[in-house]
Scaffold this motif. Structure first.
Motif, mmCIF file in Angstrom:
data_model
loop_
_atom_site.group_PDB
_atom_site.id
_atom_site.type_symbol
_atom_site.label_atom_id
_atom_site.label_comp_id
_atom_site.label_asym_id
_atom_site.label_seq_id
_atom_site.Cartn_x
_atom_site.Cartn_y
_atom_site.Cartn_z
ATOM 1 N N GLN A 42 0.822 -1.201 0.000
ATOM 2 C CA GLN A 42 0.000 0.000 0.000
ATOM 3 C C GLN A 42 0.857 1.253 0.000
ATOM 4 O O GLN A 42 0.616 2.175 -0.766
ATOM 5 C CB GLN A 42 -0.937 0.000 1.219
ATOM 6 N N TRP A 43 1.871 1.301 0.849
ATOM 7 C CA TRP A 43 2.563 2.567 1.068
ATOM 8 C C TRP A 43 3.660 2.863 0.064
ATOM 9 O O TRP A 43 3.864 4.022 -0.296
ATOM 10 C CB TRP A 43 3.062 2.652 2.512
ATOM 11 N N LEU A 44 4.373 1.886 -0.409
ATOM 12 C CA LEU A 44 5.367 2.152 -1.442
ATOM 13 C C LEU A 44 4.709 2.658 -2.723
ATOM 14 O O LEU A 44 5.132 3.683 -3.272
ATOM 15 C CB LEU A 44 6.236 0.924 -1.696
ATOM 16 N N PRO A 45 3.641 2.023 -3.211
ATOM 17 C CA PRO A 45 2.938 2.585 -4.368
ATOM 18 C C PRO A 45 2.349 3.968 -4.086
ATOM 19 O O PRO A 45 2.311 4.816 -4.976
ATOM 20 C CB PRO A 45 1.822 1.581 -4.657
ATOM 21 N N TYR A 46 1.912 4.202 -2.846
ATOM 22 C CA TYR A 46 1.389 5.540 -2.527
ATOM 23 C C TYR A 46 2.452 6.596 -2.765
ATOM 24 O O TYR A 46 2.191 7.628 -3.386
ATOM 25 C CB TYR A 46 0.888 5.642 -1.077
ATOM 26 N N TRP A 47 3.664 6.365 -2.273
ATOM 27 C CA TRP A 47 4.713 7.379 -2.419
ATOM 28 C C TRP A 47 5.118 7.542 -3.883
ATOM 29 O O TRP A 47 5.459 8.642 -4.317
ATOM 30 C CB TRP A 47 5.909 7.035 -1.526
ATOM 31 N N ILE A 48 5.061 6.475 -4.647
ATOM 32 C CA ILE A 48 5.330 6.580 -6.089
ATOM 33 C C ILE A 48 4.271 7.446 -6.746
ATOM 34 O O ILE A 48 4.579 8.372 -7.511
ATOM 35 C CB ILE A 48 5.379 5.180 -6.734
ATOM 36 N N LEU A 49 3.007 7.181 -6.453
ATOM 37 C CA LEU A 49 1.909 7.951 -7.050
ATOM 38 C C LEU A 49 1.887 9.381 -6.535
ATOM 39 O O LEU A 49 1.614 10.315 -7.298
ATOM 40 C CB LEU A 49 0.573 7.260 -6.790
ATOM 41 N N TYR A 50 2.185 9.583 -5.268
ATOM 42 C CA TYR A 50 2.245 10.942 -4.719
ATOM 43 C C TYR A 50 3.325 11.752 -5.440
ATOM 44 O O TYR A 50 3.103 12.907 -5.810
ATOM 45 C CB TYR A 50 2.527 10.901 -3.221
ATOM 46 N N SER A 51 4.480 11.149 -5.647
ATOM 47 C CA SER A 51 5.560 11.831 -6.365
ATOM 48 C C SER A 51 5.144 12.167 -7.790
ATOM 49 O O SER A 51 5.411 13.260 -8.290
ATOM 50 C CB SER A 51 6.820 10.973 -6.391
ATOM 51 N N PHE A 52 4.478 11.224 -8.453
ATOM 52 C CA PHE A 52 4.024 11.445 -9.821
ATOM 53 C C PHE A 52 2.995 12.573 -9.880
ATOM 54 O O PHE A 52 3.086 13.460 -10.734
ATOM 55 C CB PHE A 52 3.435 10.161 -10.396
ATOM 56 N N VAL A 53 2.027 12.568 -8.976
ATOM 57 C CA VAL A 53 1.005 13.627 -8.957
ATOM 58 C C VAL A 53 1.649 14.986 -8.680
ATOM 59 O O VAL A 53 1.328 15.980 -9.332
ATOM 60 C CB VAL A 53 -0.097 13.305 -7.913
ATOM 61 N N THR A 54 2.573 15.027 -7.742
ATOM 62 C CA THR A 54 3.257 16.283 -7.420
ATOM 63 C C THR A 54 4.067 16.789 -8.610
ATOM 64 O O THR A 54 4.047 17.979 -8.928
ATOM 65 C CB THR A 54 4.167 16.087 -6.197
ATOM 66 N N LEU A 55 4.763 15.895 -9.284
ATOM 67 C CA LEU A 55 5.542 16.277 -10.466
ATOM 68 C C LEU A 55 4.635 16.808 -11.576
ATOM 69 O O LEU A 55 4.911 17.846 -12.172
ATOM 70 C CB LEU A 55 6.349 15.082 -10.965
ATOM 71 N N MET A 56 3.547 16.096 -11.853
ATOM 72 C CA MET A 56 2.603 16.557 -12.880
ATOM 73 C C MET A 56 1.967 17.892 -12.495
ATOM 74 O O MET A 56 1.764 18.757 -13.340
ATOM 75 C CB MET A 56 1.495 15.513 -13.107
ATOM 76 N N GLU A 57 1.692 18.061 -11.224
ATOM 77 C CA GLU A 57 1.110 19.318 -10.756
ATOM 78 C C GLU A 57 2.083 20.474 -10.959
ATOM 79 O O GLU A 57 1.680 21.567 -11.363
ATOM 80 C CB GLU A 57 0.750 19.174 -9.276
ATOM 81 N N MET A 58 3.360 20.234 -10.721
ATOM 82 C CA MET A 58 4.356 21.288 -10.942
ATOM 83 C C MET A 58 4.493 21.607 -12.424
ATOM 84 O O MET A 58 4.612 22.762 -12.808
ATOM 85 C CB MET A 58 5.713 20.870 -10.374
ATOM 86 N N MET A 59 4.477 20.565 -13.266
ATOM 87 C CA MET A 59 4.661 20.786 -14.696
ATOM 88 C C MET A 59 3.445 21.462 -15.335
ATOM 89 O O MET A 59 3.594 22.242 -16.264
ATOM 90 C CB MET A 59 4.958 19.457 -15.392
#
Length: 151
Positions: A42-59
């Motif tokens: 649960q938590w390792l995929p969460y941090w992967i997806l959180y990083s991806f969402v944050t990166l897309m949000e910045m871009m």
């Protein structure tokens, strides 16, 4: 009405960091202390997806600025990812990300085996840091610019 609005806006501003960072950090630390693999999924995929969402949000910040309820939508999505009742992060990883990772790892493994077909001998190619940087820039640009326009 003014005090109620102030309290609601304060709760709204606290909800984001609590849902996206504080609770996941706490749960991740708790997971590290347990031997169960269920929480890891649960938590390792969460941090992967959180990083991806944050990166897309910045871009895409200039586009997101025009979406009036972006913060609320993001908060709901992140809550779905985080809450143990839904296990959204594990669901998304298992349904979508895992297939892509396996496909790309398979391509990388097939490309790194030498011509004689032996899986024991892996062909090692060295490239300079400048060449690696050029390749990385091209990969990043290829996501946004069609090949006809690329240099």
């Amino acid at each position: 009405m003014g005090k109620l609005w102030t309290i609601l806006s304060y709760l709204h501003s606290v909800a984001g960091p609590t849902v996206t960072l504080i609770y996941p950090l706490y749960a991740s630390v708790q997971t590290m202390e347990r031997s169960s693999k269920v929480d890891d999924e649960q938590w390792l995929p969460y941090w992967i997806l959180y990083s991806f969402v944050t990166l897309m949000e910045m871009m895409l910040q200039s586009l997101i600025y025009w979406i009036p309820i972006w913060y609320e939508l993001k908060l709901l999505f992140m809550a779905w990812l985080v809450l143990p009742n839904f296990r959204g992060a594990a669901f998304i990883y298992n349904k979508f990300v895992r297939e892509q990772v396996k496909k790309h790892i398979g391509k990388l493994a097939a490309g790194s085996v030498s011509n004689n077909g032996s899986a024991d001998e892996v062909k090692i190619t060295s490239t300079s840091p400048k060449e690696k940087l050029k390749k990385a820039k091209r990969r990043l640009l290829s996501l946004f610019i069609p090949r006809k326009i690329m240099l």
